[in-house]
Write a protein that holds these residues in place. Structure first.
Motif, short mmCIF file in Angstrom:
data_model
loop_
_atom_site.label_atom_id
_atom_site.label_comp_id
_atom_site.label_asym_id
_atom_site.label_seq_id
_atom_site.Cartn_x
_atom_site.Cartn_y
_atom_site.Cartn_z
N GLN A 32 10.10 1.75 27.73
CA GLN A 32 9.60 0.17 27.20
C GLN A 32 8.80 0.35 26.22
O GLN A 32 8.94 -0.38 25.23
CB GLN A 32 9.40 -0.56 28.61
N ARG A 33 7.58 1.17 26.28
CA ARG A 33 6.55 1.43 25.23
C ARG A 33 7.30 1.67 24.18
O ARG A 33 7.01 1.05 22.92
CB ARG A 33 5.30 2.04 25.86
N LEU B 86 9.46 -0.92 22.06
CA LEU B 86 8.55 -2.09 21.70
C LEU B 86 7.65 -1.47 20.48
O LEU B 86 7.67 -2.23 19.39
CB LEU B 86 7.56 -2.37 22.73
N PRO C 168 13.59 -6.87 31.83
CA PRO C 168 12.11 -6.86 31.46
C PRO C 168 11.79 -6.30 29.94
O PRO C 168 11.07 -7.12 29.27
CB PRO C 168 11.44 -6.07 32.39
N GLN D 218 13.11 -9.33 27.77
CA GLN D 218 12.14 -10.45 27.86
C GLN D 218 10.98 -10.17 27.00
O GLN D 218 10.16 -11.02 26.48
CB GLN D 218 11.82 -10.67 29.34
N GLU D 219 10.41 -9.11 26.99
CA GLU D 219 9.30 -8.55 26.37
C GLU D 219 9.24 -8.71 24.69
O GLU D 219 8.64 -9.19 24.24
CB GLU D 219 8.74 -7.19 26.93
N LYS E 209 9.54 -12.11 23.97
CA LYS E 209 8.14 -12.93 24.03
C LYS E 209 7.25 -12.44 22.81
O LYS E 209 6.66 -13.50 22.23
CB LYS E 209 7.54 -12.39 25.20
N LYS E 210 7.30 -11.09 22.43
CA LYS E 210 6.68 -10.53 21.33
C LYS E 210 7.06 -11.01 19.77
O LYS E 210 6.35 -11.30 19.02
CB LYS E 210 6.40 -9.11 21.22
#
Length: 338
Positions: free
Chosen positions: A76-77, A80, A111, A114-115, A118-119
């Motif tokens: 995930q990191r 992103l 998730p 979603q992240e 959100k960002k």
């Protein structure tokens, strides 16, 4: 004047068989594209986040049966980080593409979506992760994904069976596309040009299927063989036929978003520029980490532009400006027919 809109199947098949009308098709497609979208080119930041795949499509380099493929999954990191880098460069659409990887269940993928939302609330999220349940598509939509790419590959059941193992069914693919439309996604579909066993009749079937589906995005590109598949010795798709089809699709779907694919650029150095001349208006530069790009190897000789993302985008902009196009910082939403 060629009235493609009113062609019978037989007439359309005849048009596909000849280069005689290519220049007229190109002019009409280009005029329509400019009338509706101007000279704008929309860019999407492509993130190829996993090359694990449970499917064994006979033409694909990341099929589960290819034991030579070097597998990877982004965290995930890492995903992103790709989005952050892309956003800073001006991308306002992120395309998360991967094989059908069971690791990225709803519990993992929701998730992530979603992240990202959100960002980067002003950016669009496109998913291209294959066949999933309607419930899964719904969860991902509610998490913030707005667009979904799922090529039907071929609308002919017999042809589909020659390209895939028995457990993969065209009916499942079509049901997924139906579900995506019902949920409210901006939907993209499409097909390969020149895949093994494909006939001109198959291509007409593909066009008719798309006319019934009414997708907002249509992705087509030439078939290119991969050395570790059973089709390794099959000839690649024809560049001019692919361009001809792009023009026809622009005429039949004047408001659609049509990418000039990486496969076009792989087949010819100026393939993507030619794609724009025949009606395309989308490019998808790669935002994936440099060290994994060659591992997402769907076909042989896939191009990898530039050594650094900012340089890649700058070079792409120069090439497109030289060809008369303007790359814009925009979500690039499809224009709806009035």
């Amino acid at each position: 004047m060629i009235e493609v809109e009113h062609f019978t199947d037989k007439e359309l098949e005849g048009l596909l068989a000849t280069a005689k009308y290519d220049e007229e098709l190109r002019r009409r497609a280009l005029a329509l594209r400019r009338k509706i979208y101007g000279n704008k080119i929309f860019v999407r930041g492509l993130i190829e986040f996993t090359n694990f795949c449970q499917n064994d499509c006979y033409y694909c380099g990341i099929r589960c049966g290819n034991k030579k493929a070097e597998r990877y999954r982004l965290t995930q990191r890492e995903i992103l980080d790709c989005c952050e880098k892309g956003y800073a460069l001006g991308f306002r659409t992120f395309v998360l593409q991967g094989g059908e990887d069971a690791f990225f269940s709803d519990a993992v993928l929701v998730p992530i979506v979603q992240e990202i939302k959100k960002k980067f609330p002003d950016a669009a999220i496109t998913l291209s992760v294959g066949e999933r349940s309607k419930a899964s598509y719904q969860k991902l939509f509610e998490a913030g994904a707005e667009r979904y790419l799922l090529r039907h590959e071929t609308a002919d059941e017999n042809h589909f069976a020659k390209l895939h193992p028995e457990q993969q069914k065209l009916s499942t693919r079509l049901e997924c596309l139906k579900n995506l439309k019902e949920i409210g996604y901006v939907v993209g579909s499409g097909f390969m040009v020149g895949s093994p066993f494909q006939t001109l009749k198959n291509l007409v079937q593909d066009i008719r299927f798309l006319q019934n589906l009414h997708p907002e995005m249509i992705g087509i590109g030439p078939f290119i063989s991969h050395k570790d598949t059973i089709f390794k010795n099959e000839p690649n798709g024809d560049l001019q036929l692919t361009l001809r089809l792009l023009a026809i699709l622009r005429i039949l779907f004047p408001y659609a978003l049509l990418p000039a694919t990486t496969a076009l650029g792989t087949l010819a150095e100026n393939g993507r520029e030619l794609g724009m001349e025949y009606g395309a208006n989308v490019l998808m530069p790669n935002l994936s980490p440099q060290d994994i790009r060659k591992k997402y190897n769907l076909y042989d000789n896939k191009i990898f532009d530039g050594d650094e993302d900012a340089l890649q985008l700058a070079n792409l902009q120069k090439r497109m400006v030289k060809a008369g196009w303007e790359i814009v910082i925009d979500r690039g939403d499809p224009i709806r027919r009035a």
